[in-house]
Design a protein around this motif. Structure first.
Motif, short mmCIF file in Angstrom:
data_model
loop_
_atom_site.label_atom_id
_atom_site.label_comp_id
_atom_site.label_asym_id
_atom_site.label_seq_id
_atom_site.Cartn_x
_atom_site.Cartn_y
_atom_site.Cartn_z
N ALA A 167 33.05 21.33 60.69
CA ALA A 167 32.34 19.98 60.59
C ALA A 167 30.82 20.18 61.87
O ALA A 167 30.19 20.57 61.81
N TYR A 168 31.33 21.52 62.88
CA TYR A 168 30.51 21.59 63.63
C TYR A 168 29.77 23.22 63.54
O TYR A 168 28.77 22.93 62.99
N ASN A 169 30.31 23.74 62.04
CA ASN A 169 29.27 24.52 61.34
C ASN A 169 27.77 23.70 60.37
O ASN A 169 27.37 24.42 59.78
N THR A 170 28.59 22.34 59.80
CA THR A 170 28.48 22.15 58.84
C THR A 170 27.13 21.08 59.57
O THR A 170 25.97 21.20 59.24
N TYR A 171 27.10 20.74 60.01
CA TYR A 171 26.41 18.89 60.85
C TYR A 171 25.57 19.52 62.24
O TYR A 171 25.31 18.15 62.33
N LEU A 172 26.53 20.96 62.73
CA LEU A 172 25.36 20.52 64.47
C LEU A 172 24.44 21.82 64.13
O LEU A 172 23.78 21.90 64.44
N LEU A 173 25.68 23.37 63.85
CA LEU A 173 25.33 24.67 63.86
C LEU A 173 23.95 24.73 63.67
O LEU A 173 22.87 25.23 64.33
N PRO A 174 23.62 23.95 62.39
CA PRO A 174 22.29 24.36 61.90
C PRO A 174 20.52 24.02 62.47
O PRO A 174 20.07 24.12 62.08
N PHE A 175 21.69 22.92 63.43
CA PHE A 175 20.05 21.90 63.93
C PHE A 175 19.78 23.23 65.88
O PHE A 175 19.38 22.85 65.86
#
Length: 213
Positions: A167-175
């Motif tokens: 979830a971190y890699n998909t929904y937070l890290l990109p931002f």
């Protein structure tokens, strides 16, 4: 009332958000700032067995009542007080409190998906990305979930590998690259956190002054 100055604070699990937020809020007067947390908008999982609770993925955007979260943020914009029962993560030993979230000139919006939810992200004036090294974050997660939420070690490790990290890699890290400030929070030293939040709160106050807010 005028639109509040909105600060979005998102962080990985174990990034020390709770401690950071508590320190940050202490740099403002009570009526200057208010906080609304995505964590209180989980859709009840309604699980009945330990195995079901272990497998249920809380780390997906669909686990949150997104419409209610956005609606309550907008109500704060309109000067309305929001009443919301806190979410206790299915811990039967905790009696949930009724939260009273009052409007204020500064609004903190906190949660894992606040940058991913476009309608929430576009409301933010200042974005803070709170992060920690993985081994530090996992140690914090273990301590919290074992002591405060009643999970066992295997449950925590399963969720970490299968739910939390993806979830971190998909929904937070990109931002991360598009936020205003990135803070690597590997310390639990209260003084260091106090000093860091003091600097950020001063920056916020200067921005408010420059914009006559």
């Amino acid at each position: 009332m005028n639109k509040p100055y909105v600060i979005g604070i998102a962080g990985s699990s174990g990034s020390g958000k709770t401690f950071f937020l508590r320190s940050f809020l202490n740099h403002f007067k009570h009526d200057e700032i208010t906080l609304i947390s995505q964590d209180d908008y989980y859709i009840p999982a309604n699980t009945k067995t330990k195995e079901e609770n272990r497998l249920y993925n809380f780390d997906l955007p669909t686990a949150i009542d997104r419409k209610a979260f956005y609606r309550d943020i907008k109500d704060l914009f309109d000067g309305k007080t929001v009443f919301k029962e806190e979410y206790t993560f299915n811990n039967p030993n905790i009696k949930p409190k009724m939260l009273e979230i009052k409007p204020a000139p500064i609004l903190i919006v906190e949660g894992l998906f606040i940058f991913y939810y476009e309608e929430v992200n576009e409301l933010l004036d200042y974005r803070i990305f709170l992060d920690a090294d993985e081994e530090v974050a996992l140690a914090r997660r273990l301590k919290r979930d074992l002591l405060e939420r009643g999970y066992d070690h295997d449950d925590v490790m399963y969720k970490w590998k299968e739910h939390v990290v993806p979830a971190y890699n998909t929904y937070l890290l990109p931002f991360k690259a598009s936020t205003d400030k990135v803070i690597i929070n590997n310390t639990d030293d209260p003084k260091l956190i106090h000093d860091a939040t003091a600097l950020i709160s001063q920056e916020v106050k200067e921005k408010l002054f420059q914009n006559n807010l």
